[in-house]
Design a protein around this motif. Structure first.
Motif, PDB file in Angstrom:
ATOM      1  N   LEU A 274      11.016  58.318   8.033  1.00 46.54           N
ATOM      2  CA  LEU A 274      10.714  57.026   8.644  1.00 46.54           C
ATOM      3  C   LEU A 274       9.471  56.779   8.505  1.00 46.54           C
ATOM      4  O   LEU A 274       8.779  55.958   7.946  1.00 46.54           O
ATOM      5  CB  LEU A 274      10.989  56.683   9.923  1.00 46.54           C
ATOM      6  N   LYS A 275       8.510  57.797   9.009  1.00 46.74           N
ATOM      7  CA  LYS A 275       7.316  57.494   8.920  1.00 46.74           C
ATOM      8  C   LYS A 275       6.532  57.693   7.572  1.00 46.74           C
ATOM      9  O   LYS A 275       5.683  56.869   7.075  1.00 46.74           O
ATOM     10  CB  LYS A 275       6.291  58.695   9.994  1.00 46.74           C
ATOM     11  N   GLY A 276       6.926  58.722   6.799  1.00 48.55           N
ATOM     12  CA  GLY A 276       6.676  58.899   5.349  1.00 48.55           C
ATOM     13  C   GLY A 276       6.677  57.536   4.751  1.00 48.55           C
ATOM     14  O   GLY A 276       5.961  56.959   3.779  1.00 48.55           O
ATOM     15  N   SER A 277       8.109  56.934   4.909  1.00 48.01           N
ATOM     16  CA  SER A 277       8.396  55.634   4.170  1.00 48.01           C
ATOM     17  C   SER A 277       7.358  54.667   4.456  1.00 48.01           C
ATOM     18  O   SER A 277       6.975  54.056   3.781  1.00 48.01           O
ATOM     19  CB  SER A 277      10.015  55.734   4.651  1.00 48.01           C
ATOM     20  N   LYS A 278       6.892  54.560   5.735  1.00 49.74           N
ATOM     21  CA  LYS A 278       6.165  53.485   6.193  1.00 49.74           C
ATOM     22  C   LYS A 278       4.939  53.642   5.295  1.00 49.74           C
ATOM     23  O   LYS A 278       4.233  52.558   4.994  1.00 49.74           O
ATOM     24  CB  LYS A 278       5.694  53.456   7.821  1.00 49.74           C
ATOM     25  N   ARG A 279       4.314  54.835   5.247  1.00 49.30           N
ATOM     26  CA  ARG A 279       3.091  55.073   4.556  1.00 49.30           C
ATOM     27  C   ARG A 279       3.142  54.626   3.396  1.00 49.30           C
ATOM     28  O   ARG A 279       2.281  54.266   2.811  1.00 49.30           O
ATOM     29  CB  ARG A 279       2.564  56.575   4.675  1.00 49.30           C
ATOM     30  N   VAL A 280       4.257  55.100   2.436  1.00 45.26           N
ATOM     31  CA  VAL A 280       4.669  54.902   1.199  1.00 45.26           C
ATOM     32  C   VAL A 280       4.567  53.214   1.090  1.00 45.26           C
ATOM     33  O   VAL A 280       3.916  52.882   0.244  1.00 45.26           O
ATOM     34  CB  VAL A 280       5.890  55.577   0.461  1.00 45.26           C
ATOM     35  N   GLN A 281       5.105  52.736   1.790  1.00 47.17           N
ATOM     36  CA  GLN A 281       5.341  51.170   1.694  1.00 47.17           C
ATOM     37  C   GLN A 281       4.044  50.609   1.922  1.00 47.17           C
ATOM     38  O   GLN A 281       3.721  49.685   1.055  1.00 47.17           O
ATOM     39  CB  GLN A 281       6.290  50.625   2.908  1.00 47.17           C
ATOM     40  N   ASP A 282       3.044  51.073   2.738  1.00 46.72           N
ATOM     41  CA  ASP A 282       1.665  50.585   2.629  1.00 46.72           C
ATOM     42  C   ASP A 282       1.017  50.677   1.471  1.00 46.72           C
ATOM     43  O   ASP A 282       0.445  50.068   1.027  1.00 46.72           O
ATOM     44  CB  ASP A 282       1.018  51.398   3.842  1.00 46.72           C
ATOM     45  N   ILE A 283       1.217  51.826   0.906  1.00 42.54           N
ATOM     46  CA  ILE A 283       0.536  52.174  -0.366  1.00 42.54           C
ATOM     47  C   ILE A 283       1.004  51.346  -1.421  1.00 42.54           C
ATOM     48  O   ILE A 283       0.457  50.685  -2.292  1.00 42.54           O
ATOM     49  CB  ILE A 283       0.595  53.716  -0.861  1.00 42.54           C
ATOM     50  N   ILE A 284       2.344  51.238  -1.414  1.00 41.95           N
ATOM     51  CA  ILE A 284       2.954  50.335  -2.642  1.00 41.95           C
ATOM     52  C   ILE A 284       2.495  48.868  -2.404  1.00 41.95           C
ATOM     53  O   ILE A 284       2.261  48.088  -3.222  1.00 41.95           O
ATOM     54  CB  ILE A 284       4.435  50.549  -2.660  1.00 41.95           C
ATOM     55  N   LYS A 285       2.474  48.460  -1.102  1.00 39.55           N
ATOM     56  CA  LYS A 285       2.027  46.938  -1.044  1.00 39.55           C
ATOM     57  C   LYS A 285       0.616  46.766  -1.459  1.00 39.55           C
ATOM     58  O   LYS A 285       0.421  45.651  -1.959  1.00 39.55           O
ATOM     59  CB  LYS A 285       1.947  46.859   0.771  1.00 39.55           C
TER      60      LYS A 285
ATOM     61  N   ILE B 142      10.548  43.391  -4.427  1.00 37.54           N
ATOM     62  CA  ILE B 142       9.978  44.488  -5.258  1.00 37.54           C
ATOM     63  C   ILE B 142       9.649  45.572  -4.733  1.00 37.54           C
ATOM     64  O   ILE B 142       9.758  46.776  -4.947  1.00 37.54           O
ATOM     65  CB  ILE B 142       8.392  43.718  -5.859  1.00 37.54           C
ATOM     66  N   LEU B 143       8.879  45.810  -3.334  1.00 37.11           N
ATOM     67  CA  LEU B 143       8.790  46.646  -2.519  1.00 37.11           C
ATOM     68  C   LEU B 143       9.823  47.698  -2.320  1.00 37.11           C
ATOM     69  O   LEU B 143       9.784  49.027  -2.896  1.00 37.11           O
ATOM     70  CB  LEU B 143       8.185  46.498  -1.180  1.00 37.11           C
ATOM     71  N   HIS B 144      10.985  47.334  -2.030  1.00 39.58           N
ATOM     72  CA  HIS B 144      12.119  48.087  -1.757  1.00 39.58           C
ATOM     73  C   HIS B 144      12.890  48.596  -3.255  1.00 39.58           C
ATOM     74  O   HIS B 144      13.159  49.652  -3.014  1.00 39.58           O
ATOM     75  CB  HIS B 144      13.244  47.285  -1.055  1.00 39.58           C
TER      76      HIS B 144
ATOM     77  N   ILE C 201      11.116  49.284  -5.646  1.00 38.43           N
ATOM     78  CA  ILE C 201      10.093  50.165  -6.362  1.00 38.43           C
ATOM     79  C   ILE C 201      10.332  51.723  -5.762  1.00 38.43           C
ATOM     80  O   ILE C 201      10.498  52.675  -6.118  1.00 38.43           O
ATOM     81  CB  ILE C 201       8.532  50.199  -6.037  1.00 38.43           C
ATOM     82  N   MET C 202      10.527  51.281  -4.203  1.00 39.00           N
ATOM     83  CA  MET C 202      10.961  52.697  -3.453  1.00 39.00           C
ATOM     84  C   MET C 202      12.345  53.443  -4.103  1.00 39.00           C
ATOM     85  O   MET C 202      12.138  54.513  -4.241  1.00 39.00           O
ATOM     86  CB  MET C 202      10.993  52.416  -1.991  1.00 39.00           C
ATOM     87  N   LEU C 203      13.325  52.639  -4.337  1.00 36.54           N
ATOM     88  CA  LEU C 203      14.366  53.295  -4.670  1.00 36.54           C
ATOM     89  C   LEU C 203      14.197  53.911  -6.004  1.00 36.54           C
ATOM     90  O   LEU C 203      14.792  54.911  -6.167  1.00 36.54           O
ATOM     91  CB  LEU C 203      15.593  52.121  -4.776  1.00 36.54           C
ATOM     92  N   VAL C 204      13.273  53.146  -6.740  1.00 41.30           N
ATOM     93  CA  VAL C 204      13.286  53.564  -8.156  1.00 41.30           C
ATOM     94  C   VAL C 204      12.513  55.095  -8.317  1.00 41.30           C
ATOM     95  O   VAL C 204      12.909  56.086  -8.882  1.00 41.30           O
ATOM     96  CB  VAL C 204      12.598  52.932  -9.108  1.00 41.30           C
ATOM     97  N   MET C 205      11.675  55.094  -7.168  1.00 40.96           N
ATOM     98  CA  MET C 205      10.823  56.167  -6.885  1.00 40.96           C
ATOM     99  C   MET C 205      11.739  57.444  -6.499  1.00 40.96           C
ATOM    100  O   MET C 205      11.693  58.713  -7.105  1.00 40.96           O
ATOM    101  CB  MET C 205       9.756  56.031  -5.824  1.00 40.96           C
ATOM    102  N   VAL C 206      12.600  57.186  -5.782  1.00 39.62           N
ATOM    103  CA  VAL C 206      13.621  58.313  -4.932  1.00 39.62           C
ATOM    104  C   VAL C 206      14.512  58.643  -6.275  1.00 39.62           C
ATOM    105  O   VAL C 206      14.743  59.775  -6.509  1.00 39.62           O
ATOM    106  CB  VAL C 206      14.216  57.793  -3.742  1.00 39.62           C
ATOM    107  N   ALA C 207      15.182  57.349  -6.828  1.00 41.60           N
ATOM    108  CA  ALA C 207      16.108  57.777  -7.748  1.00 41.60           C
ATOM    109  C   ALA C 207      15.694  58.702  -9.042  1.00 41.60           C
ATOM    110  O   ALA C 207      16.283  59.398  -9.593  1.00 41.60           O
ATOM    111  CB  ALA C 207      16.890  56.309  -8.208  1.00 41.60           C
TER     112      ALA C 207
END
Ligand code: HEM
Length: 737
Positions: A484-495, A537-539, A541-547
């Motif tokens: 969850l923490k990693g996800s928050k950081r990734v979200q900040d970067i993508i934002k 867009i944010l969510h 992009i995250m999904l595409v990164m993982v997938a």
């Protein structure tokens, strides 16, 4: 009654004095807040470090509360002090007012007799034993050995490569140097095993000390046990060699420590002290110099004038040597400019941010009380960026170290100061200078990716991925919580990235088709012309990164495994790819080339049939439905598993046989039978993207390399299929790339 009153009165007097004294003390506590219980300001500071804004975070506190302030870090009340006077105060009061302070995890992993845990006489004794080896007079004779390790590293990891990633390589280099010089462990399986265990051990060094089977701390403790066992054997061997005089006391740090005797002619350090301090030296020497060399390479790529001056100095030295001759101590003393550049790197980006001490008695600083038991936090960059000491501190200017005597004391503190000043200073100086010598004289380089850095050891994206399939228990030490923490950081970067791209689109610096983000930002719904929201867009992009991350990489890994095991398939595939390669000069592959890779794609399909990266999926029933005469009630989950169809011998005869030819006539495969990308409206939209990346990657791999498997061939599902040992392979280039 009077007697009772008198007793109460006598009892109250000390209580009154205690209370008033306490009140006075608390009035003298530094300003600031201790924040929330346990958490305090820890998360804020860590977040700032990751965003590389820790200096600003501390500056804001200084503006708000003044030069001395209180906060709570890592569960303890802490006084933050900074500046030249603060450094002097911390360094000079070690052992009298303060003691060294390490997290519980460090003590448990590195051992309680390591130098960081010791104070007073024990600290002095162990430190002087370490210094016996690490002092310049001793280290002088090891420059040649260091030289050999560095040349070897460049030969193995730099020559013949077009692209390298510097930091992991530098960590590999510094660890190899430590193994050779400090432990006398030569290259080979023993060193490899030690490196592997060591890496696992340091993963949990700063983790929350919860010893449960799935925590990082637990893994790290296990690795630490293995490292200690290996080092114990090493110490025993060295002891025997010393007794039999088959090795010299000055051979390496271990023999040196074993040889030091007290007045009773007994070993000066206990077995545990030797072990724990070897471990601490391993850790201290690994992460620091490697970071400095990495930042030096980055600087030299960005600053041509500095690069030219360093090169000139190093080439002069190289010219004075015959071919193959090792560098010497005298050569290092000629590297004056290079060392000034290194010092300026250490000033602007010190590898160690600062340190903690614990007050062993009530102590006063700057008119404020530091109560016994509280922590003191000192931060190196606050002094290094002080314009009154280093004018225009944000300018990179090596000439400020031309006259080192002019740098005021306690101002340049990258190596700390006082009785705990880094004993590895000379060691680090040699490894940095020798490395830079060979790097600049043998190579030129350019940066490929962005130049930003943060103060996090683990790439946050990886952390997020690790917790994707974990049990959702949100406790500080679980994989899920880390994720969850990693996800928050990734979200900040993508934002941030989305904001940048939005501006670039508005200013027409970027085209809508530049990448997925610009594409999503520019897209309009066919139905109502609406744009996607920021969250969508944010969510996505995250999904595409993982997938896109774990799937294609798994297919490529299994392809490499298959091609190593099946020479016939390999030969046919190679023939197809070589034909394509021959038809090209040095241009890039095109869409048309991919269309010619028919056999290769059949091999990929067969790989995905036997080992589909996705095992299956879930759906939720929106209403009661019937399937095969059974009821699936509304709200229940449906679990469908791909391998059951892929291994059905009615559809794929002899299903466990690897046979790419079954896809020769794709129309003959019944519908809904080959489903690695799913089907229906939720069929993987990344199908074509994956096809391109897999085909292009395999084209260059087979035409440029041959490989053999090193270890076992087994794999497990985590939940993706993963080779149990990560699939180590031995590669050989086929022709000059
Ligand atoms: C550029 C490289 C390096 C930098 C910037 C650096 C920095 C530091 C700093 C700032 C401290 C003091 C921390 C404190 O007072 O709380 C320290 C301590 C220490 N360093 Fe280094 N270090 C470097 C390389 C090395 C190397 C190569 C070794 C070993 C060969 C080493 C071994 C140690 C040890 C054992 C201590 C603890 C000393 C004690 O507590 O008395 N360091 N280092």
């Amino acid at each position: 009654m009077d007697a009772l009153l008198l007793t109460v009165f006598l009892f109250l007097i000390p209580v009154f004095f205690l209370l008033t004294r306490r009140k006075k003390s608390s009035e003298r506590l530094p300003p600031g807040s201790l924040g929330l219980p346990i958490i305090g300001q820890s998360l804020g500071l860590l977040r700032a470090m990751r965003a590389n804004t820790a200096e600003k975070w501390l500056e804001r506190r200084i503006t708000r509360y003044g030069p001395v302030s209180k906060m709570s870090l890592f569960g303890k009340p802490t006084v933050f002090i900074h500046g030249q006077a603060a450094n002097k105060f911390v360094f000079n009061n070690d052992g009298t007012s303060f003691t060294s302070q390490q997290p519980e995890s460090t003590r448990m992993i590195l051992g309680d007799r390591n130098i960081l845990e010791l104070s007073g006489e024990d600290h002095k004794r162990v430190r002087s034993a370490l210094m016996f080896f690490l002092k310049p007079e001793s280290l002088k004779r090891y420059v040649g050995k260091m030289d050999e390790e560095i040349r070897n590293h460049l030969e193995m990891h730099w020559h013949g490569k077009q692209k390298i990633t510097v930091l992991p390589l530098m960590k590999n280099l510094t660890f190899n140097i430590i193994c050779s010089l400090l432990f006398g462990v030569e290259r080979g399986p023993r060193r490899d095993e030690l490196i592997e265990c060591f890496r696992q051990m340091i993963e949990g060094l700063w983790s929350v000390p919860v010893n449960l089977p799935f925590t990082r701390y637990n893994q790290s403790l296990k690795a630490s046990k293995k490292v200690q066992k290996m080092l114990k054997e090493l110490v025993c061997e060295k002891r025997v060699q010393l007794e039999q005089k088959t090795t010299s006391p000055l051979q390496d740090l271990v023999t040196c420590l074993l040889n030091i005797r007290n007045i009773n002619n007994e070993e000066e350090l206990t077995e545990n002290e030797i072990l724990h301090n070897i471990m601490v030296v391993m850790v201290a020497g690994y992460d620091t110099s490697s970071v400095v060399i990495t930042f030096l390479l980055r600087l030299l790529a960005n600053e041509p004038a500095i690069h030219a001056a360093v090169l000139q100095e190093q080439e002069e030295i190289a010219r004075s040597k015959s071919s193959g001759e090792f560098l010497t101590w005298e050569d290092l003393s000629k590297m004056k400019y290079t060392w000034r550049v290194t010092m300026e790197i250490l000033r602007t980006t010190p590898p160690v941010f600062g340190g903690m001490r614990t007050a062993i008695k009530d102590t006063e600083y700057g008119g404020f009380l530091i109560p016994k038991g509280w922590q003191v936090f000192w931060a190196i960059p606050m002094t290094h960026n002080d314009g009154s000491i280093f004018p225009e501190p944000s300018n990179f200017d090596p000439s400020r170290f031309e006259n080192q005597a002019s740098v005021p004391p306690y101002s340049f503190v990258a190596f700390g100061g006082g009785s705990r000043i880094c004993p590895g200073y000379e060691f680090a100086r040699i490894e940095i200078l020798v490395s830079i010598h060979y790097m600049v004289t043998q190579f030129t380089w350019k940066l490929c990716a962005d130049n930003k850095f943060s103060r996090v050891p683990m790439p946050c994206f990886q952390k997020m991925i690790e917790g994707m399939w974990s049990v959702p228990v949100k406790l500080p030490f679980t994989r899920y919580s880390q994720s969850l923490k990693g996800s928050k950081r990734v979200q900040d970067i993508i934002k941030d990235l989305i904001s940048e791209k939005r501006i670039e689109l508005e200013q027409k610096i970027a085209s809508p088709l530049q990448d997925l983000i610009t594409c999503l930002l520019s897209s309009r719904s066919d139905n109502n012309g609406k744009v996607m929201t920021e969250k969508e867009i944010l969510h996505n992009i995250m999904l595409v990164m993982v997938a896109g991350h774990d799937t294609s990489s798994v297919v490529l890994t299994f392809l490499l495994r298959l091609l190593a095991n099946d020479p016939v398939v390999h030969a046919t595939l190679l023939q197809e790819q070589e034909e394509i390669a021959r038809s090209k000069s040095s241009e890039e592959l095109t869409w048309k080339d991919l269309a010619k890779m028919k056999y290769t794609w059949r091999v990929v399909m067969e790989t995905m049939r036997i080992t589909p990266p996705i095992f299956g999926g879930f759906r939720s029933a929106l209403k009661d439905i019937e399937f095969d005469r059974f009821l699936i009630p509304k709200g229940w989950q449906i679990f469908w598993a791909m391998p059951m169809t892929h291994m059905d011998d009615d559809i794929f005869p002899e299903p466990s046989k690897f046979d790419p030819n079954r896809f020769e006539n794709q129309a003959s495969t019944p519908p809904y039978s080959f489903v690695p990308f799913g089907g229906g409206p939720r069929k993987c939209p990344g199908y074509e993207f994956a096809r391109i990346e897999i085909l292009v990657a395999i084209h260059y791999m087979v035409t440029q390399f041959t490989w053999k498997l090193c270890a076992d061939n087994n794999f497990s599902r985590d939940p993706m299929p993963v080779p149990t040992q990560g699939l180590p392979i031995k590669i050989t280039p086929r022709k000059a790339c």
